[in-house]
Write a protein that holds these residues in place. Structure first.
Motif, mmCIF file in Angstrom:
data_model
loop_
_atom_site.group_PDB
_atom_site.id
_atom_site.type_symbol
_atom_site.label_atom_id
_atom_site.label_comp_id
_atom_site.label_asym_id
_atom_site.label_seq_id
_atom_site.Cartn_x
_atom_site.Cartn_y
_atom_site.Cartn_z
ATOM 1 N N GLU A 132 0.824 -1.205 0.000
ATOM 2 C CA GLU A 132 0.000 0.000 0.000
ATOM 3 C C GLU A 132 0.864 1.263 0.000
ATOM 4 O O GLU A 132 0.364 2.372 -0.236
ATOM 5 C CB GLU A 132 -0.954 0.019 1.207
ATOM 6 N N CYS A 133 2.145 1.067 0.274
ATOM 7 C CA CYS A 133 3.070 2.205 0.319
ATOM 8 C C CYS A 133 4.162 2.129 -0.754
ATOM 9 O O CYS A 133 4.534 3.149 -1.336
ATOM 10 C CB CYS A 133 3.742 2.289 1.690
ATOM 11 N N PHE A 134 4.674 0.921 -0.990
ATOM 12 C CA PHE A 134 5.799 0.746 -1.903
ATOM 13 C C PHE A 134 5.551 -0.457 -2.808
ATOM 14 O O PHE A 134 4.841 -1.393 -2.429
ATOM 15 C CB PHE A 134 7.108 0.525 -1.125
ATOM 16 N N ASN A 135 6.161 -0.428 -3.983
ATOM 17 C CA ASN A 135 6.152 -1.616 -4.830
ATOM 18 C C ASN A 135 6.869 -2.747 -4.108
ATOM 19 O O ASN A 135 7.762 -2.504 -3.284
ATOM 20 C CB ASN A 135 6.829 -1.333 -6.167
ATOM 21 N N SER A 136 6.528 -3.964 -4.440
ATOM 22 C CA SER A 136 7.087 -5.112 -3.719
ATOM 23 C C SER A 136 8.607 -5.175 -3.783
ATOM 24 O O SER A 136 9.252 -5.690 -2.870
ATOM 25 C CB SER A 136 6.489 -6.415 -4.269
ATOM 26 N N GLU A 137 9.182 -4.659 -4.868
ATOM 27 C CA GLU A 137 10.638 -4.694 -5.022
ATOM 28 C C GLU A 137 11.308 -3.384 -4.630
ATOM 29 O O GLU A 137 12.528 -3.262 -4.739
ATOM 30 C CB GLU A 137 10.996 -5.044 -6.474
ATOM 31 N N THR A 138 10.521 -2.433 -4.188
ATOM 32 C CA THR A 138 11.064 -1.125 -3.821
ATOM 33 C C THR A 138 11.573 -1.127 -2.386
ATOM 34 O O THR A 138 10.887 -1.597 -1.476
ATOM 35 C CB THR A 138 9.999 -0.025 -3.975
ATOM 36 N N THR A 139 12.765 -0.602 -2.193
ATOM 37 C CA THR A 139 13.295 -0.435 -0.843
ATOM 38 C C THR A 139 12.500 0.650 -0.135
ATOM 39 O O THR A 139 12.299 1.739 -0.695
ATOM 40 C CB THR A 139 14.782 -0.037 -0.890
ATOM 41 N N PRO A 140 12.022 0.416 1.073
ATOM 42 C CA PRO A 140 11.271 1.457 1.797
ATOM 43 C C PRO A 140 12.127 2.722 1.940
ATOM 44 O O PRO A 140 13.352 2.654 2.063
ATOM 45 C CB PRO A 140 11.006 0.822 3.159
ATOM 46 N N TYR A 141 11.469 3.854 1.940
ATOM 47 C CA TYR A 141 12.207 5.112 2.007
ATOM 48 C C TYR A 141 11.448 6.151 2.827
ATOM 49 O O TYR A 141 10.243 6.037 3.062
ATOM 50 C CB TYR A 141 12.484 5.654 0.605
ATOM 51 N N TYR A 142 12.202 7.137 3.254
ATOM 52 C CA TYR A 142 11.638 8.294 3.929
ATOM 53 C C TYR A 142 11.506 9.434 2.919
ATOM 54 O O TYR A 142 12.346 9.590 2.038
ATOM 55 C CB TYR A 142 12.558 8.779 5.057
ATOM 56 N N ASP A 143 10.476 10.238 3.070
ATOM 57 C CA ASP A 143 10.386 11.515 2.365
ATOM 58 C C ASP A 143 10.887 12.587 3.323
ATOM 59 O O ASP A 143 10.251 12.866 4.350
ATOM 60 C CB ASP A 143 8.948 11.822 1.944
ATOM 61 N N ILE A 144 12.036 13.155 3.014
ATOM 62 C CA ILE A 144 12.621 14.202 3.840
ATOM 63 C C ILE A 144 12.366 15.534 3.151
ATOM 64 O O ILE A 144 12.829 15.765 2.028
ATOM 65 C CB ILE A 144 14.138 14.003 4.023
ATOM 66 N N CYS A 145 11.618 16.411 3.801
ATOM 67 C CA CYS A 145 11.243 17.691 3.194
ATOM 68 C C CYS A 145 11.784 18.859 4.012
ATOM 69 O O CYS A 145 11.778 18.827 5.246
ATOM 70 C CB CYS A 145 9.732 17.809 3.082
ATOM 71 N N THR A 146 12.247 19.866 3.310
ATOM 72 C CA THR A 146 12.751 21.085 3.936
ATOM 73 C C THR A 146 11.986 22.278 3.395
ATOM 74 O O THR A 146 11.744 22.372 2.191
ATOM 75 C CB THR A 146 14.255 21.274 3.654
ATOM 76 N N ASN A 147 11.595 23.158 4.289
ATOM 77 C CA ASN A 147 10.922 24.395 3.904
ATOM 78 C C ASN A 147 11.805 25.578 4.280
ATOM 79 O O ASN A 147 12.338 25.632 5.386
ATOM 80 C CB ASN A 147 9.563 24.505 4.596
ATOM 81 N N ILE A 148 11.973 26.492 3.346
ATOM 82 C CA ILE A 148 12.787 27.685 3.553
ATOM 83 C C ILE A 148 11.893 28.913 3.487
ATOM 84 O O ILE A 148 11.139 29.080 2.529
ATOM 85 C CB ILE A 148 13.876 27.813 2.469
ATOM 86 N N GLN A 149 11.955 29.759 4.499
ATOM 87 C CA GLN A 149 11.226 31.019 4.483
ATOM 88 C C GLN A 149 12.211 32.145 4.735
ATOM 89 O O GLN A 149 13.092 32.029 5.596
ATOM 90 C CB GLN A 149 10.146 31.044 5.565
ATOM 91 N N ALA A 150 12.059 33.207 3.984
ATOM 92 C CA ALA A 150 12.956 34.358 4.144
ATOM 93 C C ALA A 150 12.154 35.643 4.022
ATOM 94 O O ALA A 150 11.202 35.722 3.241
ATOM 95 C CB ALA A 150 14.065 34.330 3.096
ATOM 96 N N LYS A 151 12.538 36.630 4.807
ATOM 97 C CA LYS A 151 11.892 37.937 4.752
ATOM 98 C C LYS A 151 12.941 39.005 4.463
ATOM 99 O O LYS A 151 13.983 39.058 5.132
ATOM 100 C CB LYS A 151 11.184 38.241 6.073
#
Length: 212
Positions: free
Chosen positions: A175-194
């Protein structure tokens, strides 16, 4: 299904999203700021680097966070830096740093005392007070269309290692990955500047990690 949502703790007015190819972004630079790496080091590490400062709890429920704040001066500009651990994403007892905010001291964050001075003023150069073009060079792409506010997010997939405790749980979950896909993390970064008059007054980095 487990999902950890990115919580933006600091919102700067209404921020236009700049659509830019992430391949141009200097993502390595924005994973680490002032010597502290998001998602890797914790508030205790920060205290060892910059000196004693009280860890303060702020917010409620999903917005709950633990933060420490330091005051310092660079290039004749009084500044503060706030290191925070989002209590939903990381939090107690490890206090992993998920956000770093730097700003001029004349506009401090409400409800957070910032009286601690950086130990021996040992802090790497910040970008506060730099021009938009200098910030653009660090960021890795042109900000000519940006006026006062900038907001940009990018994500990377990081494969889980087989010796991680969570690997066996996620491996084979179709339900998350293809059977042959190595599980992975989604690492997200948000940048805000003023910016004001093309001078950087505030910079906020957020990091989130999700699976599935």
């Amino acid at each position: 299904m487990i999902r950890i949502r990115l919580i933006l703790l600091f919102i700067i007015n209404v921020l236009p999203i700049i659509s830019v190819a992430s391949d141009n972004l200097n993502s390595d630079y924005f994973s680490k700021l002032l010597g502290v790496e998001l998602g890797k080091q914790n508030l205790n590490d920060v205290q060892k680097m910059y000196g004693d400062a009280k860890i303060e709890d702020m917010g409620d429920a999903a917005t709950s966070r633990s933060s420490i704040c330091y005051a310092f001066t660079q290039n004749n500009i009084d500044q503060i830096v706030i290191f925070s651990s989002n209590n939903e994403l990381a939090g107690k007892p490890n206090y992993v740093v998920t956000q770093i905010e730097i700003q001029i001291k004349s506009n401090p964050t409400k409800n957070l005392k910032c009286n601690a001075k950086v130990k021996n003023n040992r802090i790497p150069p910040s970008l506060i007070g730099k021009s938009k073009s200098e910030f653009s060079d660090k960021l890795g792409f042109n900000l000519k269309d940006v006026t006062n506010n900038f907001n940009y997010s990018f994500c990377n997939k990081v494969s889980m290692k087989k010796d991680e405790p969570t690997y066996s749980y996620w491996k084979g979950r179709t339900e998350c990955f293809n059977s042959e896909t190595t599980p992975y993390y989604d690492i997200c970064t948000n940048i805000q500047a003023k910016f004001e008059n093309s001078i950087l007054l505030k910079l906020v980095l957020n990091r989130s990690e999700s699976v599935c």
